[in-house]
Scaffold this active site. Structure first.
Site, PDB file in Angstrom:
ATOM      1  N   HIS A  31       0.818  -1.216   0.000  1.00  0.00           N
ATOM      2  CA  HIS A  31       0.000   0.000   0.000  1.00  0.00           C
ATOM      3  C   HIS A  31       0.851   1.265   0.000  1.00  0.00           C
ATOM      4  O   HIS A  31       0.376   2.343   0.346  1.00  0.00           O
ATOM      5  CB  HIS A  31      -0.907   0.028   1.234  1.00  0.00           C
ATOM      6  CG  HIS A  31      -1.706  -1.207   1.432  1.00  0.00           C
ATOM      7  ND1 HIS A  31      -2.607  -1.647   0.494  1.00  0.00           N
ATOM      8  CD2 HIS A  31      -1.744  -2.122   2.439  1.00  0.00           C
ATOM      9  CE1 HIS A  31      -3.161  -2.785   0.929  1.00  0.00           C
ATOM     10  NE2 HIS A  31      -2.649  -3.086   2.101  1.00  0.00           N
ATOM     11  N   HIS A  60      -7.111  -4.549  -1.056  1.00  0.00           N
ATOM     12  CA  HIS A  60      -6.436  -5.809  -1.365  1.00  0.00           C
ATOM     13  C   HIS A  60      -7.131  -6.499  -2.524  1.00  0.00           C
ATOM     14  O   HIS A  60      -6.957  -7.690  -2.752  1.00  0.00           O
ATOM     15  CB  HIS A  60      -6.445  -6.743  -0.161  1.00  0.00           C
ATOM     16  CG  HIS A  60      -6.032  -6.080   1.103  1.00  0.00           C
ATOM     17  ND1 HIS A  60      -6.922  -5.472   1.962  1.00  0.00           N
ATOM     18  CD2 HIS A  60      -4.810  -5.873   1.629  1.00  0.00           C
ATOM     19  CE1 HIS A  60      -6.259  -4.941   2.982  1.00  0.00           C
ATOM     20  NE2 HIS A  60      -4.981  -5.162   2.804  1.00  0.00           N
TER      21      HIS A  60
END
Lengths: 208, 357
Positions: free
Chosen positions: B57, B219
Site C-alpha cells: 500500500h 487488497h
C-alpha cells in the site's frame, strides 16, 4: 498431576500431529478460507518444537509463555494471535509452577479459552475453534470436580470435542474470513476447530 | 506477470533497504524483525503514533514516518498483517515516555495482532491505546462480517494526529481526536484492473476490459457491484454522492479501558454529512491510475460537494494508499473543524508527505 515433562511432550506431540495433518488442514481451509491454515500451524509448531530442548527445566508458566511468543510471531493471520492468546493466558495461571493438580489444569484451560473468546469475540455456534475448545474445557472441569483422574477426564473431553467438531460442518460461519461466504460456508468442517482438536488429542496422548 | 523485482521472497527486505538508503535523515529501518522508526530516536514527552499493516500500500505506512506524522510503522508481508513482536518492539523503540497510540485498520488479523502488541507493551509498563479505523462505506453490514474496512481516512488521520502529537496532546486527548476523525471520514474505492501479488504472480480477480468494480477494497476484495465502465464524471459523481448520502453507521469497536484494565467495546456512531460541513477531500490512486486522471476525478468531486452544500477546505491528490499496480481510485471525505485544519496545515516531513518545512 501434570508435570512439566508432560507439557514438553504435549508440545512435541502437537507438532507431530500438525505436521502429519498439514495438507489436511490446508485442504479444509481452501474450502472456506485462504488455504494456509495447515502451513501456518506447521510453521509455528515447528518453531516451538525446535525450542523445546532449551525449555526443559523451565517452569510450566515460562514454557507456555515462550510457546505463546513463538506462535504469535510465526503463525501470522488470525490464528497466530488466537493460539498465542490461548497459551499466554494459560501461562498466567502456571507462573513458577513445576507441576499442576488436575484442578489447576482445568483452571489453565479455562484461562486459555477465555483469552481466545475475548480476542476473537466468537461464541459457540459461530463455526470457530471455540466450538471445540469450550465443550472440551467444560467436560474436563466437570470431571475433575467430580474427582476423576486427569487422564480419564481429558480422554472424555477429547471424545466430546470430537463430536462437537463434526457439528461445525453444517454451521454457517459468523466470524473470520469464512463469514463473508455466508450460506456457502455450510457443509465444510472448520479448519480452526480441527487444529484445536489435534492439540487437545496431543495433550491426552502426552499424559496417558 | 511483469514486475521490477528480483526474487518475490525478498521484495519487502529490498524495498526497506532502498527506503533506508534513500532517507537516512528521516527514518531508521530495523530488519529483524521489520519496523521503521524516526531517524532521531524516540521523541521525549510526546505520544508515539504507530501504525502498520500488510505491505503493498506504499507509501502508507512506512513512508509516513517522520516529523509531524508517524513515530513508527510495521510492515507485514504483502497484504498480510505484521505480527505482534514487530509492533511490540516498534512501540518500545518509539515510546518517548508519554505512551503509544496504535492506528489500526479494520481487518481481522490487524486488529488481533495490534491488540496482542498493546498487551505486550503494557506488560512492559508502556501506556498504549488502539484506535480502529473503519471508513469504507462499500461494506454495509457489520453484524455478520468483520465490518467496514480501514482505507483512505487512515492517511488523513495519521497526518492530523501526527501534528497533534507534536503539539503535545496526551494519550487520552490524542485517542479522542483519532476516534472523532474516524467517525468524521468516509471513503469509497473502485478498480479498473486487478492487482497482482508477487507471491501469486497472477491477477487477484478477473475483470473484463470494459468492466469496473465499484466498492473495491485495497487488497482487491470484492466491492458492491461489477458494471460496464462509464465516464469519469459518472463514476466520480456516483462515488461522491454515495459518500455524502451514506446514512448513520453504528458498530462496536474495541478499545482499552484504563480504569477497568481490560478491552471494552465502545458503541460508535458516524453521523451523516450535512450542509455546511467543512471537509478535506482526498482523491487517491490505487497505484496504476495516473495523477492526470485523479484531477479529472477531483474536478467532479468538487462540483458535487459544492452542489450538496459541503465545503472542501483542503485536499490531497495522489497515490498515498495503494493496492500494488491496481488501476482505480478512492475518494475520501472527512469533516474537519478549525483546529483539525490547523493540524492538517502543520509542518510534516516524511518520505511520502512533506510540507511546511
Amino acid at each position: 498431576m501434570l508435570k512439566k515433562e508432560h507439557v514438553i511432550s504435549w508440545l512435541s506431540e502437537s507438532f507431530s500431529v500438525l505436521e502429519e495433518n498439514r495438507q489436511y488442514l490446508t485442504q479444509l481451509d481452501t474450502a472456506i478460507g485462504d488455504a494456509d491454515h495447515g502451513n501456518n500451524m506447521y510453521r509455528g509448531f515447528k518453531k516451538v518444537n525446535e525450542q523445546l530442548p532449551a525449555l526443559e527445566g523451565k517452569d510450566i508458566g515460562a514454557v507456555l509463555k515462550a510457546v505463546a511468543m513463538t506462535l504469535i510471531s510465526t503463525v501470522g493471520g488470525a490464528s497466530g494471535p488466537l493460539y498465542g492468546t490461548f497459551f499466554l493466558q494459560a501461562a498466567t495461571k502456571c507462573t513458577g509452577k513445576d507441576e499442576l493438580t488436575p484442578q489447576e489444569v482445568s483452571v489453565m484451560f479455562k484461562a486459555g479459552l477465555q483469552g481466545v473468546k475475548m480476542r476473537g469475540k466468537a461464541q459457540p455456534g459461530d463455526k470457530t475453534m471455540i466450538d471445540v475448545l469450550e465443550p472440551a474445557t467444560t467436560t474436563l472441569s466437570e470431571l475433575v470436580e467430580k474427582g476423576e483422574p486427569l487422564d480419564i477426564a481429558i480422554k472424555e473431553a477429547v471424545s466430546v470435542a470430537m463430536e462437537k467438531l463434526k457439528e461445525t460442518i453444517p454451521m454457517i460461519a459468523k466470524k473470520g474470513r469464512a463469514s463473508y461466504l455466508g450460506e456457502r460456508s455450510k457443509g465444510h468442517q472448520d479448519p480452526g476447530a480441527t487444529s484445536s482438536m489435534f492439540i487437545l488429542e496431543a495433550f491426552s496422548k502426552a499424559i496417558s | 506477470m511483469k514486475k521490477l523485482i528480483n526474487n518475490p521472497d525478498d521484495i519487502i527486505k529490498e524495498q526497506l533497504e532502498g527506503m533506508q538508503a534513500a532517507h537516512p535523515d528521516l527514518i531508521k529501518v530495523n530488519f529483524e524483525p521489520y519496523y521503521i522508526t524516526r531517524a532521531g530516536g524516540p521523541v521525549k514527552g510526546k505520544v508515539a503514533l504507530i501504525s502498520g499493516g500488510g505491505s503493498g500500500h506504499e507509501p502508507m505506512h512506512g513512508g509516513f514516518v517522520g516529523h509531524g506524522m508517524l513515530h513508527a510503522a510495521c510492515p507485514g508481508e504483502v497484504f498480510t498483517s505484521p505480527t505482534p513482536d514487530q509492533m511490540h518492539l516498534a512501540a518500545k523503540a518509539a515510546d518517548g515516555g508519554a505512551g503509544v497510540l496504535n492506528i489500526v485498520k479494520n481487518y481481522t488479523g490487524d486488529v488481533m495482532n495490534f491488540e496482542m502488541a498493546a498487551e505486550l507493551a503494557m506488560a512492559d509498563g508502556i501506556k498504549v491505546q488502539n484506535i480502529v479505523i473503519d471508513d469504507d462505506i462499500a461494506v454495509k453490514d457489520s453484524l455478520y462480517t468483520a465490518g467496514r474496512r480501514g482505507v483512505g481516512s487512515t492517511v488523513l488521520i495519521e497526518k492530523i494526529c501526527g501534528a497533534a502529537s507534536e503539539e503535545g496532546y496526551d494519550l487520552q486527548s490524542l485517542s479522542a481526536l483519532c476516534r472523532t476523525l474516524n467517525q468524521n471520514g468516509r471513503s469509497m474505492g473502485m478498480a479498473l484492473t486487478s492487482c497482482i501479488t508477487p507471491a501469486n504472480g497472477s491477477p487477484s480477480f478477473d475483470i473484463g476490459d470494459d468492466e469496473m468494480e465499484i466498492g473495491i477494497g485495497i487488497h482487491g476484495e470484492p466491492g458492491i457491484q461489477r458494471e460496464k465502465i462509464k465516464t469519469v464524471d459518472e463514476i466520480a459523481e456516483m462515488m461522491t454522492v454515495s459518500i455524502l448520502e451514506d446514512a448513520a453507521y453504528s458498530r462496536a469497536l474495541k478499545e482499552w479501558d484504563f480504569e477497568k484494565n481490560e478491552w471494552v467495546e465502545r458503541e460508535i456512531v458516524d453521523e451523516p454529512f450535512k450542509k455546511g460541513d467543512k471537509v478535506i477531500a482526498f482523491v487517491n490512486s490505487m497505484g496504476g491510475t495516473p495523477v492526470s486522471e485523479l484531477y479529472g476525478v477531483y474536478r467532479k468531486v468538487a462540483q458535487v460537494t459544492e452542489k450538496f452544500g459541503v465545503k472542501i477546505v483542503r485536499n490531497l491528490i495522489g497515490p498515498y494508499i495503494t493496492a500494488l499496480e491496481m488501476q482505480g481510485c478512492s475518494i475520501t471525505l472527512m469533516k474537519v473543524d478549525d483546529s483539525m485544519i490547523k493540524l492538517w496545515d502543520a509542518p510534516v516531513k516524511t518520505p511520502g508527505l512533506r510540507w511546511g518545512v
